[in-house]
Write a protein that holds these residues in place. Structure first.
Motif, PDB file in Angstrom:
ATOM      1  N   SER A 280       9.267  -2.754  -1.578  1.00  0.00           N
ATOM      2  CA  SER A 280       9.159  -2.826  -3.104  1.00  0.00           C
ATOM      3  C   SER A 280       9.727  -4.357  -3.522  1.00  0.00           C
ATOM      4  O   SER A 280      10.617  -4.849  -2.919  1.00  0.00           O
ATOM      5  N   SER A 281       9.167  -4.961  -4.631  1.00  0.00           N
ATOM      6  CA  SER A 281      10.040  -6.169  -5.104  1.00  0.00           C
ATOM      7  C   SER A 281      11.214  -6.130  -5.383  1.00  0.00           C
ATOM      8  O   SER A 281      12.126  -6.757  -5.673  1.00  0.00           O
ATOM      9  N   ARG A 285      11.312   0.294  -7.934  1.00  0.00           N
ATOM     10  CA  ARG A 285       9.834   0.672  -7.810  1.00  0.00           C
ATOM     11  C   ARG A 285       9.866   2.155  -7.159  1.00  0.00           C
ATOM     12  O   ARG A 285      10.517   2.619  -6.535  1.00  0.00           O
ATOM     13  N   ASN A 301       3.326   1.469  -2.934  1.00  0.00           N
ATOM     14  CA  ASN A 301       2.666   0.460  -2.716  1.00  0.00           C
ATOM     15  C   ASN A 301       3.003  -0.640  -3.628  1.00  0.00           C
ATOM     16  O   ASN A 301       3.680  -0.504  -4.653  1.00  0.00           O
ATOM     17  N   ASN A 302       2.869  -1.897  -3.012  1.00  0.00           N
ATOM     18  CA  ASN A 302       3.465  -3.143  -3.802  1.00  0.00           C
ATOM     19  C   ASN A 302       2.044  -3.967  -3.674  1.00  0.00           C
ATOM     20  O   ASN A 302       1.926  -4.721  -2.708  1.00  0.00           O
ATOM     21  N   PRO A 303       1.572  -4.504  -4.975  1.00  0.00           N
ATOM     22  CA  PRO A 303       0.246  -5.127  -4.946  1.00  0.00           C
ATOM     23  C   PRO A 303       0.809  -6.807  -4.329  1.00  0.00           C
ATOM     24  O   PRO A 303      -0.130  -7.300  -3.880  1.00  0.00           O
ATOM     25  N   ASP A 304       1.849  -7.262  -4.623  1.00  0.00           N
ATOM     26  CA  ASP A 304       2.124  -8.523  -3.709  1.00  0.00           C
ATOM     27  C   ASP A 304       2.433  -8.783  -2.548  1.00  0.00           C
ATOM     28  O   ASP A 304       2.048  -9.685  -1.991  1.00  0.00           O
ATOM     29  N   SER A 305       2.941  -7.470  -1.787  1.00  0.00           N
ATOM     30  CA  SER A 305       3.206  -7.510  -0.452  1.00  0.00           C
ATOM     31  C   SER A 305       2.907  -6.498   0.385  1.00  0.00           C
ATOM     32  O   SER A 305       2.925  -6.652   1.692  1.00  0.00           O
ATOM     33  N   SER A 307       1.907  -2.213   1.735  1.00  0.00           N
ATOM     34  CA  SER A 307       2.229  -0.848   1.291  1.00  0.00           C
ATOM     35  C   SER A 307       3.297  -0.247   2.543  1.00  0.00           C
ATOM     36  O   SER A 307       3.145  -0.859   3.844  1.00  0.00           O
TER      37      SER A 307
END
Length: 372
Positions: A280-281, A285, A301-305, A307
């Motif tokens: 998570s950022s 999250r 799930n983190n769209p930037d980094s 899962s």
């Protein structure tokens, strides 16, 4: 005033009282600690007008008297003096300064008159009782993490302490909630607490109490009125104003019909949540819990980094379901559980979940789900 005392005793007492003093004050006297020497003791008092701490420590009093000096400055001076040294505190004849001397070190501090120092302790207390420090510490430790920090809902900025009939006995109960999670803890009500008013102890006071109750074997004295609480903890007396507000009816948010039970090893679960939430950022999250027969899949799930997933064996025999929670809130709650297993009682993905400790029924937690 002229006294001599052990540096270690002075430092310990100053450590208790100086924390109450705010670093920035518009009223100069509130930056000071009141020192009062008489008999064979030095009494110290500090306040921020909402909270007041007094402590007494043994001293050789050559000349009785009282003054006030800057609290944080005196604490820093004493902290930096060598271990085992003796400290001389002497108010100079003009009354405007106080000398702090130890060995070859000598400091002169500006004083303000003691007559300007505010007194918070006026008024009488309607209820007083004694209880084990370990019981009181358990109540605040198990609930304080759920105190709200949202200033607009000021009535949630503390722990609600009250007596209640539960399981055929009178209990002293502590409750805290921030609207996303709720923590509740009970102990047997001590004699004298019957009929006490329900009170909300402010967040800052709770924080000070956690630091002050360092000996669980002590018996602490508690006095309560509608607007104040006073606690006597060994040589320390803490007096605090209470939050003037009505705590919401927390019973309504505790689910009664959650019929899906998940039992999981507490340490294993906490470590798994901590690991998957690394992706998570931010700590808030959501982590998704996918439950099937005897199996739990944790997913973040983190769209930037990317899962993360982890599988954990659990005791679960109900229908398969998915539910999301704030990872930090899950870790806060599991940190309070003392039993080996945690019991999650679930209803569905949109309803609050009840979390219990296998070590006893004296605490329970409610957690609101998140969309995932």
């Amino acid at each position: 005033m002229r006294i001599t005392l052990e540096r270690s005793n002075l430092l310990k007492s100053l450590n208790h009282v100086h924390r109450v003093v705010e670093r920035r004050n518009t009223i100069p006297i509130l930056s000071n600690v009141l020192l009062k020497a008489e008999g064979a003791a030095l009494d110290m008092k500090a306040t921020d007008l909402d909270l007041e701490i007094t402590e007494s420590t043994a001293a050789m009093v050559e000349q009785a008297g009282a003054t006030t000096v800057p609290a944080h400055l005196l604490y820093e001076i004493v902290r930096k003096l060598p271990d085992g040294s003796e400290v001389l505190l002497a108010v100079n004849p003009d009354g405007g300064t106080m000398t702090v001397a130890s060995g070859r070190s000598k400091f002169s501090l500006q004083c303000l008159p003691q007559s300007d120092f505010p007194d918070l302790t006026a008024g009488s207390f309607s209820h007083s009782f004694k209880m084990k420090a370990s019981d009181f510490k358990m109540l605040i430790d198990r609930t304080q993490f759920a105190i709200s920090t949202e200033e607009t809902r000021y009535y949630l900025n503390g722990i609600f302490l009250h007596t209640i009939e539960a399981s055929g006995a009178l209990k002293l109960r502590a409750v805290a909630t921030d609207g996303h999670r709720l923590a509740r803890a009970d102990v047997d009500a001590p004699p004298g607490s019957e009929g006490m008013p329900g009170i909300i102890i402010p967040r800052k006071t709770v924080g000070e109490l956690q630091k002050l109750i360092d000996n669980p074997d002590l018996i602490i004295g508690i006095e309560i009125s509608d607007s104040k609480i006073r606690l006597s903890i060994g040589s320390v007396v803490l007096t605090s104003k209470l939050i003037d507000g009505t705590f919401p009816d927390y019973q309504r948010v505790i689910p009664q019909a959650n019929d899906k039970e998940m039992r999981v090893d507490c340490q294993t679960f906490a470590r798994a949540v901590d690991r998957v939430s690394t992706i998570s950022s931010e700590r808030g999250r959501a982590v998704k819990l996918a439950l099937a027969d005897g199996q739990l899949m944790l997913t973040v799930n983190n769209p930037d980094s990317g899962s993360a997933t982890e599988e954990v064996a659990v005791g679960y025999e109900s229908d398969a379901m998915e539910i999301g929670f704030n990872a930090k809130y899950l870790l806060d709650i599991t940190a309070q559980l003392s039993g080996e297993d945690a019991i999650f009682l679930l209803a569905d993905a949109g309803s609050p979940t009840l979390i219990r400790d296998t070590a006893g029924a004296d605490a329970l937690y409610v957690l609101m789900p998140m969309r995932v």
